[in-house]
Design a protein around this motif. Structure first.
Motif, PDB file in Angstrom:
ATOM      1  N   LYS A  78       0.834  -1.197   0.000  1.00  0.00           N
ATOM      2  CA  LYS A  78       0.000   0.000   0.000  1.00  0.00           C
ATOM      3  C   LYS A  78       0.881   1.263   0.000  1.00  0.00           C
ATOM      4  O   LYS A  78       0.637   2.215  -0.753  1.00  0.00           O
ATOM      5  CB  LYS A  78      -0.914  -0.013   1.236  1.00  0.00           C
ATOM      6  CG  LYS A  78      -2.082   0.913   1.108  1.00  0.00           C
ATOM      7  CD  LYS A  78      -3.019   0.787   2.279  1.00  0.00           C
ATOM      8  CE  LYS A  78      -3.840   2.072   2.333  1.00  0.00           C
ATOM      9  NZ  LYS A  78      -4.298   2.395   3.643  1.00  0.00           N
TER      10      LYS A  78
ATOM     11  N   ASN B 129       1.131   3.955  -2.987  1.00  0.00           N
ATOM     12  CA  ASN B 129       0.845   5.340  -2.650  1.00  0.00           C
ATOM     13  C   ASN B 129       1.959   6.260  -3.150  1.00  0.00           C
ATOM     14  O   ASN B 129       1.718   7.353  -3.671  1.00  0.00           O
ATOM     15  CB  ASN B 129       0.715   5.443  -1.116  1.00  0.00           C
ATOM     16  CG  ASN B 129       0.086   6.749  -0.717  1.00  0.00           C
ATOM     17  OD1 ASN B 129      -0.948   7.128  -1.269  1.00  0.00           O
ATOM     18  ND2 ASN B 129       0.716   7.460   0.206  1.00  0.00           N
ATOM     19  N   TYR B 130       3.186   5.759  -3.018  1.00  0.00           N
ATOM     20  CA  TYR B 130       4.362   6.535  -3.441  1.00  0.00           C
ATOM     21  C   TYR B 130       4.300   6.853  -4.941  1.00  0.00           C
ATOM     22  O   TYR B 130       4.502   7.987  -5.353  1.00  0.00           O
ATOM     23  CB  TYR B 130       5.617   5.716  -3.112  1.00  0.00           C
ATOM     24  CG  TYR B 130       6.907   6.473  -3.283  1.00  0.00           C
ATOM     25  CD1 TYR B 130       7.348   7.334  -2.288  1.00  0.00           C
ATOM     26  CD2 TYR B 130       7.688   6.327  -4.436  1.00  0.00           C
ATOM     27  CE1 TYR B 130       8.538   8.031  -2.433  1.00  0.00           C
ATOM     28  CE2 TYR B 130       8.871   7.030  -4.591  1.00  0.00           C
ATOM     29  CZ  TYR B 130       9.298   7.869  -3.586  1.00  0.00           C
ATOM     30  OH  TYR B 130      10.470   8.565  -3.742  1.00  0.00           O
TER      31      TYR B 130
ATOM     32  N   LYS C 225       0.548   8.588  -5.892  1.00  0.00           N
ATOM     33  CA  LYS C 225       0.172   9.889  -5.332  1.00  0.00           C
ATOM     34  C   LYS C 225       1.371  10.828  -5.167  1.00  0.00           C
ATOM     35  O   LYS C 225       1.371  11.925  -5.711  1.00  0.00           O
ATOM     36  CB  LYS C 225      -0.539   9.695  -3.990  1.00  0.00           C
ATOM     37  CG  LYS C 225      -1.856   8.950  -4.142  1.00  0.00           C
ATOM     38  CD  LYS C 225      -2.764   9.157  -2.952  1.00  0.00           C
ATOM     39  CE  LYS C 225      -4.107   8.472  -3.211  1.00  0.00           C
ATOM     40  NZ  LYS C 225      -4.293   7.288  -2.400  1.00  0.00           N
TER      41      LYS C 225
END
Ligand SMILES: Cc1cc2nc3c(=O)[nH]c(=O)nc-3n(C[C@H](O)[C@H](O)[C@H](O)COP(=O)(O)O)c2cc1C
Length: 242
Positions: A116, A120-121, A124
């Motif tokens: 996750k 996310n890195y 986003k």
């Protein structure tokens, strides 16, 4: 036999005149495979390497390098290109890689958390860092982060100019991997930033927003190839133990 890392580093000099003797492009390509193993910011690999072996393009690039001997006498050239513009594509490649690596139904909680975070890195944080429009969004991000930075440590290099530096930094590391690999097998190189980069991009049909990090002359050094003894400022001037 290949040289050790220290031997290759000691051997490498910028060679400006090469022998009129062909070099093996398979070996040069192998050294470029070592280049892409260099560390790269966020593992985005925003680089490309144009391995030039055809005489017509070599001649054109020599002209764009102002007829420098290091280009004119080179048997082959390698153009290291910074491709900041490819950040979306590289984020996507990283996302696909993460999904393939963490593709197990029996994932434990730690692995699920790691997946996750990694997603996310690239889905986003990297788009936030790399997205810009004429440098305006970068400046807004920069000013906001300066404010946040008053209260806690924060990453500040988010302007258009910062992102260009980030990209060239990684491409430079790859270039050094390449030159050391070449030195290890007794091939010589010369990094060049002295070129008309707009013309270089036109010759290689590169998009406008790509950037030339450097062009590397490749060959076997002539006896007149090294222009003088190696000069470095005293080590104590640049080495600071703190
Ligand atoms: C980014 C970069 C750009 C360079 N550009 C040129 C160039 O355009 N022409 C040239 O003859 N040498 C160029 N050089 C080679 C340097 O002059 C050389 O590395 C320096 O004098 C130290 O010598 P050495 O490489 O033999 O240790 C460049 C080196 C670097 C790292």
């Amino acid at each position: 036999m290949e040289k050790t890392v220290s031997e290759a580093i000691a051997y490498r000099r910028s060679c400006r005149v090469y022998k009129d003797e062909p070099i093996d492009s398979v070996k040069v390509k192998h050294c470029l495979k070592n280049a892409v193993l260099a560390p790269t910011s966020s593992n985005l690999q925003l680089w490309e390497f144009y391995h030039v072996t055809t005489q017509d393009i070599l001649n054109k690039l020599t002209k764009a390098c102002f007829e420098q001997n290091a280009a004119k006498t080179a048997q082959q050239l390698v153009v290291v290109v910074a491709r900041k513009d490819l950040w979306r594509k590289r984020c996507k490649a990283n996302v696909e890689f993460i999904n393939s690596v963490y593709d197990k139904p029996d994932m434990n909680e730690r692995m699920a958390k790691r997946k996750k975070m990694a997603l996310n890195y690239y889905e986003k944080l990297m788009p936030f860092t790399y997205f810009d429009f004429l440098g305006i969004f970068g400046m807004i991000k920069y000013l906001s982060l300066q404010f946040v930075g008053l209260f806690r440590p924060i990453y500040r290099q988010v302007r258009l100019s910062d992102m260009r530096i980030v990209t060239h930094k990684s491409a430079g590391l790859a270039a050094q991997n390449f030159m050391i690999s070449m030195a290890a097998i007794g091939y010589d190189t010369c990094p060049m930033e002295g070129s008309d980069t707009l013309r270089v991009k036109r010759i290689l049909k590169l998009p406008y927003n790509s950037e030339i990090t450097m062009i590397i002359g490749c060959g076997i050094k002539d006896e007149k190839g090294i222009y003088g003894p190696r000069f470095r400022v005293p080590f104590k001037e640049v080495y600071k133990e703190v």
